[in-house]
Design an enzyme around this catalytic site. Sequence first.
Site, mmCIF file in Angstrom:
data_model
loop_
_atom_site.group_PDB
_atom_site.id
_atom_site.type_symbol
_atom_site.label_atom_id
_atom_site.label_comp_id
_atom_site.label_asym_id
_atom_site.label_seq_id
_atom_site.Cartn_x
_atom_site.Cartn_y
_atom_site.Cartn_z
ATOM 1 N N GLN A 103 69.059 25.069 2.772
ATOM 2 C CA GLN A 103 68.445 25.800 3.891
ATOM 3 C C GLN A 103 67.135 25.154 4.327
ATOM 4 O O GLN A 103 66.272 24.849 3.494
ATOM 5 C CB GLN A 103 68.169 27.261 3.541
ATOM 6 C CG GLN A 103 67.824 28.029 4.819
ATOM 7 C CD GLN A 103 67.302 29.434 4.596
ATOM 8 O OE1 GLN A 103 66.357 29.620 3.837
ATOM 9 N NE2 GLN A 103 67.895 30.410 5.253
ATOM 10 N N CYS A 161 62.593 34.164 8.429
ATOM 11 C CA CYS A 161 61.437 34.275 7.536
ATOM 12 C C CYS A 161 60.300 35.020 8.246
ATOM 13 O O CYS A 161 59.876 34.620 9.331
ATOM 14 C CB CYS A 161 60.970 32.882 7.103
ATOM 15 S SG CYS A 161 59.619 32.993 5.928
ATOM 16 N N ARG A 217 68.744 40.679 -3.379
ATOM 17 C CA ARG A 217 68.065 41.394 -4.474
ATOM 18 C C ARG A 217 69.041 42.124 -5.381
ATOM 19 O O ARG A 217 68.731 42.386 -6.542
ATOM 20 C CB ARG A 217 67.033 42.356 -3.873
ATOM 21 C CG ARG A 217 65.839 41.620 -3.282
ATOM 22 C CD ARG A 217 64.901 42.520 -2.537
ATOM 23 N NE ARG A 217 65.498 43.041 -1.308
ATOM 24 C CZ ARG A 217 64.863 43.820 -0.452
ATOM 25 N NH1 ARG A 217 63.616 44.182 -0.687
ATOM 26 N NH2 ARG A 217 65.462 44.239 0.642
HETATM 27 C C1 LIG Z 1 62.081 36.874 -3.113
HETATM 28 C C2 LIG Z 1 62.860 36.648 -1.853
HETATM 29 C C3 LIG Z 1 62.952 35.370 -1.332
HETATM 30 C C4 LIG Z 1 63.686 35.128 -0.163
HETATM 31 N N1 LIG Z 1 63.784 33.863 0.320
HETATM 32 C C5 LIG Z 1 64.548 33.595 1.424
HETATM 33 C C6 LIG Z 1 64.744 32.266 1.889
HETATM 34 O O1 LIG Z 1 64.248 31.292 1.313
HETATM 35 N N2 LIG Z 1 65.523 32.106 2.998
HETATM 36 C C7 LIG Z 1 66.118 33.144 3.653
HETATM 37 O O2 LIG Z 1 66.807 32.935 4.657
HETATM 38 N N3 LIG Z 1 65.959 34.420 3.216
HETATM 39 C C8 LIG Z 1 65.206 34.658 2.121
HETATM 40 N N4 LIG Z 1 65.097 35.947 1.648
HETATM 41 C C9 LIG Z 1 65.851 37.016 2.305
HETATM 42 C C10 LIG Z 1 67.200 37.211 1.600
HETATM 43 O O3 LIG Z 1 68.004 36.059 1.714
HETATM 44 C C11 LIG Z 1 67.968 38.445 2.145
HETATM 45 O O4 LIG Z 1 68.362 38.193 3.475
HETATM 46 C C12 LIG Z 1 67.131 39.709 2.101
HETATM 47 O O5 LIG Z 1 66.498 39.851 0.834
HETATM 48 C C13 LIG Z 1 67.949 40.956 2.416
HETATM 49 O O6 LIG Z 1 68.895 41.236 1.439
HETATM 50 P P1 LIG Z 1 68.695 42.383 0.298
HETATM 51 O O7 LIG Z 1 68.211 43.640 0.977
HETATM 52 O O8 LIG Z 1 70.069 42.493 -0.303
HETATM 53 O O9 LIG Z 1 67.671 41.829 -0.659
HETATM 54 C C14 LIG Z 1 64.338 36.204 0.499
HETATM 55 C C15 LIG Z 1 64.233 37.495 -0.035
HETATM 56 C C16 LIG Z 1 63.517 37.727 -1.189
HETATM 57 C C17 LIG Z 1 63.449 39.126 -1.732
#
Ligand SMILES: Cc1cc2nc3c(=O)[nH]c(=O)nc-3n(C[C@H](O)[C@H](O)[C@H](O)COP(=O)(O)O)c2cc1C
Length: 341
Positions: free
Chosen positions: A74, A104, A230
């Site tokens: 990515q 982001c 998560r």
């Molecule tokens: C600690 C953390 C780091 C993340 N890093 C990225 C990332 O590098 N690139 C990205 O597109 N999304 C990133 N996300 C977003 C996740 O990919 C995901 O879309 C988001 O957490 C929603 O899903 P969830 O509610 O199941 O956690 C990150 C989320 C968290 C919590």
Amino acid sequence: MPGLRIGALELSTPIFIAPMVGITDRPFRAFAREMGVGLTCTEMTAAAALVRAPEGVAARLLDLGPEEVPVAAQLVGNDPQVMADAAQICVELGADLVDVNLGCPVPKVVRLGSGAALAREISRTAAVLEAMVRAVDVPVTAKMRTGWDYQSINAPELSRALEDVGVAAVTVHGRTRCQKYTGWADWDEIARVKEAVRQIPVLGSGDVRDTALIEARIRAGAVDGVVVARGMLGDWNFLEQTVSQLRWGEPGPTPDFADRLRLAKRHWDAMVVHHGEQHGVRLSRKFVVWAIKGCDGAARLRARVADLFTQADLDELYQDILHAGEGPTGWHRPNFTSGEG
Ligand SMILES: Cc1cc2nc3c(=O)[nH]c(=O)nc-3n(C[C@H](O)[C@H](O)[C@H](O)COP(=O)(O)O)c2cc1C
């Protein structure tokens, strides 16, 4: 249920892991592969840093191993040429797919006009993605939020515009940029993206925590697949159970406390092997905290995590967690309200 095709890439199951900064490094991806996911993804990497980096440094930044097939890299950035050059580097270093972070929310990224800020401008975003599609012959995909805020939801139009320039799939995190990681993801908005595109797969992201619900959403055609974020932290078996739910219609046995912990420990040890003792143990700390949730005497054990420095410390704490056993509430997911992406 069959797998999923993204461009020319055939994936065994439509369950992927989300890119996550500070989480989805090479040892983590190896475990996710072992749990059977269809595609893993690197943490987001700045395209400009990759393009500027000397060869060896670029390889270390992405840290893709030859055993990683299939794997996505990515990128984040907003300059078409830099993003195209960075995509080529990703492919040279072994990426089977290149994804662009359009979601982001963190100030240091949006201030530069990247991540969720770029997604506000549909034609600029399309120009960036088009340059990348032309530069590489692997699928190029994009991961976005539903919009900047509730007043400016644009994921359906953006996805359609990206499909028109050759983007092979989109992932939609069902929160707006202004929501960051709070509240619930809106899966109706994600389904509207699926209606808006012509034929590319749409993957859903946000609160992916329930295997039966994931299966129902895919079977109903609301999405073509999901990315787990998560929901997998501290619970490797969730990935395995979700893959099983999709493949066999049931999640399989729920592991007991000791089995779940044993798997977690293998991952901590893998981090130490990969990153070296000092760095690996430090990186493992947050994973240890997540694994302790619901353990008997969790607060007392958690207090020792800051004193983890060596493999021997890690081994000793692991034995003590195992010995303490599961508390009356059982394991529960960490309450995660921050992050990047
Ligand atoms: C600690 C953390 C780091 C993340 N890093 C990225 C990332 O590098 N690139 C990205 O597109 N999304 C990133 N996300 C977003 C996740 O990919 C995901 O879309 C988001 O957490 C929603 O899903 P969830 O509610 O199941 O956690 C990150 C989320 C968290 C919590």
